[in-house]
Every structure is written in structure tokens, then in C-alpha cells.
Scaffold this motif. Structure first.
Motif, mmCIF file in Angstrom:
data_model
loop_
_atom_site.group_PDB
_atom_site.id
_atom_site.type_symbol
_atom_site.label_atom_id
_atom_site.label_comp_id
_atom_site.label_asym_id
_atom_site.label_seq_id
_atom_site.Cartn_x
_atom_site.Cartn_y
_atom_site.Cartn_z
ATOM 1 N N GLY A 89 -1.554 -2.079 -6.184
ATOM 2 C CA GLY A 89 -2.342 -1.714 -5.004
ATOM 3 C C GLY A 89 -1.814 -0.527 -4.228
ATOM 4 N N LEU A 90 -0.719 0.076 -4.715
ATOM 5 C CA LEU A 90 -0.113 1.179 -3.978
ATOM 6 C C LEU A 90 -1.052 2.363 -3.853
ATOM 7 N N ARG A 91 -1.128 2.899 -2.643
ATOM 8 C CA ARG A 91 -1.873 4.137 -2.422
ATOM 9 C C ARG A 91 -0.928 5.319 -2.280
ATOM 10 N N GLU A 92 0.304 5.039 -1.862
ATOM 11 C CA GLU A 92 1.293 6.102 -1.682
ATOM 12 C C GLU A 92 2.638 5.632 -2.221
ATOM 13 N N LEU A 93 3.245 6.481 -3.066
ATOM 14 C CA LEU A 93 4.536 6.148 -3.661
ATOM 15 C C LEU A 93 5.419 7.383 -3.627
ATOM 16 N N SER A 94 6.603 7.244 -3.048
ATOM 17 C CA SER A 94 7.565 8.338 -3.033
ATOM 18 C C SER A 94 8.798 7.924 -3.824
ATOM 19 N N LEU A 95 9.077 8.698 -4.851
ATOM 20 C CA LEU A 95 10.255 8.500 -5.689
ATOM 21 C C LEU A 95 11.152 9.737 -5.641
ATOM 22 N N HIS A 96 11.020 10.491 -4.579
ATOM 23 C CA HIS A 96 11.734 11.756 -4.384
ATOM 24 C C HIS A 96 13.242 11.571 -4.537
ATOM 25 N N GLU A 130 0.809 -1.205 0.000
ATOM 26 C CA GLU A 130 0.000 0.000 0.000
ATOM 27 C C GLU A 130 0.847 1.262 0.000
ATOM 28 N N GLU A 131 2.064 1.160 0.503
ATOM 29 C CA GLU A 131 2.952 2.318 0.603
ATOM 30 C C GLU A 131 4.361 1.875 0.259
ATOM 31 N N LEU A 132 5.035 2.684 -0.557
ATOM 32 C CA LEU A 132 6.402 2.348 -0.943
ATOM 33 C C LEU A 132 7.213 3.636 -1.019
ATOM 34 N N MET A 133 8.317 3.668 -0.296
ATOM 35 C CA MET A 133 9.198 4.828 -0.257
ATOM 36 C C MET A 133 10.537 4.429 -0.872
ATOM 37 N N LEU A 134 10.843 5.001 -2.012
ATOM 38 C CA LEU A 134 12.095 4.709 -2.709
ATOM 39 C C LEU A 134 12.861 6.006 -2.972
ATOM 40 N N GLN A 135 13.001 6.833 -1.959
ATOM 41 C CA GLN A 135 13.699 8.101 -2.099
ATOM 42 C C GLN A 135 15.201 7.883 -2.247
ATOM 43 N N SER A 136 15.807 8.716 -3.079
ATOM 44 C CA SER A 136 17.277 8.784 -3.212
ATOM 45 C C SER A 136 17.909 7.429 -3.496
ATOM 46 N N LEU A 159 4.087 3.590 -14.128
ATOM 47 C CA LEU A 159 3.142 4.244 -13.216
ATOM 48 C C LEU A 159 1.693 4.074 -13.675
ATOM 49 N N SER A 160 1.490 3.844 -14.957
ATOM 50 C CA SER A 160 0.124 3.694 -15.472
ATOM 51 C C SER A 160 -0.616 2.519 -14.843
ATOM 52 N N THR A 161 0.105 1.573 -14.270
ATOM 53 C CA THR A 161 -0.535 0.417 -13.623
ATOM 54 C C THR A 161 -0.813 0.659 -12.137
ATOM 55 N N ALA A 162 -0.378 1.802 -11.627
ATOM 56 C CA ALA A 162 -0.575 2.132 -10.210
ATOM 57 C C ALA A 162 -1.887 2.901 -10.044
ATOM 58 N N THR A 163 -2.976 2.299 -10.446
ATOM 59 C CA THR A 163 -4.271 2.986 -10.514
ATOM 60 C C THR A 163 -4.902 3.269 -9.155
ATOM 61 N N ALA A 164 -4.366 2.732 -8.075
ATOM 62 C CA ALA A 164 -4.905 3.015 -6.740
ATOM 63 C C ALA A 164 -4.176 4.179 -6.063
ATOM 64 N N LEU A 165 -3.153 4.743 -6.726
ATOM 65 C CA LEU A 165 -2.358 5.806 -6.115
ATOM 66 C C LEU A 165 -3.207 6.997 -5.705
ATOM 67 N N GLN A 166 -2.981 7.427 -4.468
ATOM 68 C CA GLN A 166 -3.612 8.636 -3.955
ATOM 69 C C GLN A 166 -2.579 9.735 -3.730
ATOM 70 N N GLU A 167 -1.317 9.316 -3.518
ATOM 71 C CA GLU A 167 -0.229 10.270 -3.299
ATOM 72 C C GLU A 167 0.994 9.811 -4.082
ATOM 73 N N LEU A 168 1.585 10.751 -4.818
ATOM 74 C CA LEU A 168 2.789 10.475 -5.599
ATOM 75 C C LEU A 168 3.771 11.612 -5.405
ATOM 76 N N ASP A 169 4.976 11.278 -4.935
ATOM 77 C CA ASP A 169 6.057 12.254 -4.804
ATOM 78 C C ASP A 169 7.146 11.840 -5.774
ATOM 79 N N ILE A 170 7.308 12.614 -6.824
ATOM 80 C CA ILE A 170 8.338 12.307 -7.821
ATOM 81 C C ILE A 170 9.176 13.554 -8.101
ATOM 82 N N ASN A 171 9.447 14.306 -7.051
ATOM 83 C CA ASN A 171 10.241 15.519 -7.155
ATOM 84 C C ASN A 171 11.703 15.143 -7.382
ATOM 85 N N CYS A 172 12.181 15.290 -8.623
ATOM 86 C CA CYS A 172 13.549 14.932 -8.989
ATOM 87 C C CYS A 172 14.174 16.089 -9.758
ATOM 88 N N ASP A 173 15.426 16.391 -9.485
ATOM 89 C CA ASP A 173 16.098 17.522 -10.121
ATOM 90 C C ASP A 173 16.104 17.441 -11.647
#
Length: 93
Positions: free
Chosen positions: A42-49, A22-28, A60-74
Motif C-alpha cells: 500500500g505504500l505511496r511513498e518510499l525513500s531508500l536514499h 502509506e509512507e516509509l522512510m528508510l534512509q541511510s 519493489l515489484s509488489t509496491a504497485t501503489a508507489l507514487q514516489e520512490l527515492d533510491i539514490n544510492c552511491d
């Protein structure tokens, strides 16, 4: 306490096969792309910061349950029409 950082560089194959996340954090993690797989569905929250994406990963097109997406990348380019089409496939964002 160890202050050394470690980048995965890619999403581990064992994680890609996980279901019911449901939640996956893959920052840095030095990621430049995301593989398709059941881990996204099934992810509801994904961080790719702070990764190395230059555009939105197509998987990402298959992550249809996402409610929050952080993809802030330089290096992330401004959103293209294709990126906006991809985001429109995510009804809960």
C-alpha cells in the motif's frame, strides 16, 4: 542531543508484517536488499536514499501503489533492462 548514527542493516521483521503503510522512510540504514511483505503493497511513498543497493530490489515489484520512490544510492548501477521491467510494473510512478 545525540549525534551518533545507527544503521538497521535490514528491515525489521515486525515492520515487514505491517499492512496499510502509506509512507516509509528508510534512509541511510545500510540496506542491501528489501524483503517481500505486506508492508510494500500500500505504500505511496518510499525513500531508500543513501543505502547500499547495487540494483533495484526485486521486492519493489509488489509496491504497485508507489507514487514516489527515492533510491539514490552511491553504489547503484545504471538501470538494467530488468530494472526497467520492474519499474514498468509500478503504474503510478
Amino acid at each position: 542531543m545525540c549525534s551518533d548514527s545507527f544503521e538497521l542493516g535490514s528491515v525489521p521483521a515486525s515492520l515487514v508484517q505491517c499492512r496499510h503503510l502509506e509512507e516509509l522512510m528508510l534512509q541511510s540504514q545500510g540496506l542491501t536488499d528489501l524483503p517481500r511483505g505486506p508492508y510494500l503493497t500500500g505504500l505511496r511513498e518510499l525513500s531508500l536514499h543513501a543505502n547500499r543497493f547495487t540494483s533495484l530490489p526485486l521486492a519493489l515489484s509488489t509496491a504497485t501503489a508507489l507514487q514516489e520512490l527515492d533510491i539514490n544510492c552511491d553504489g547503484l548501477a545504471p538501470l538494467s533492462d530488468d530494472d526497467l521491467d520492474l519499474l514498468s510494473c509500478l503504474p503510478h510512478l
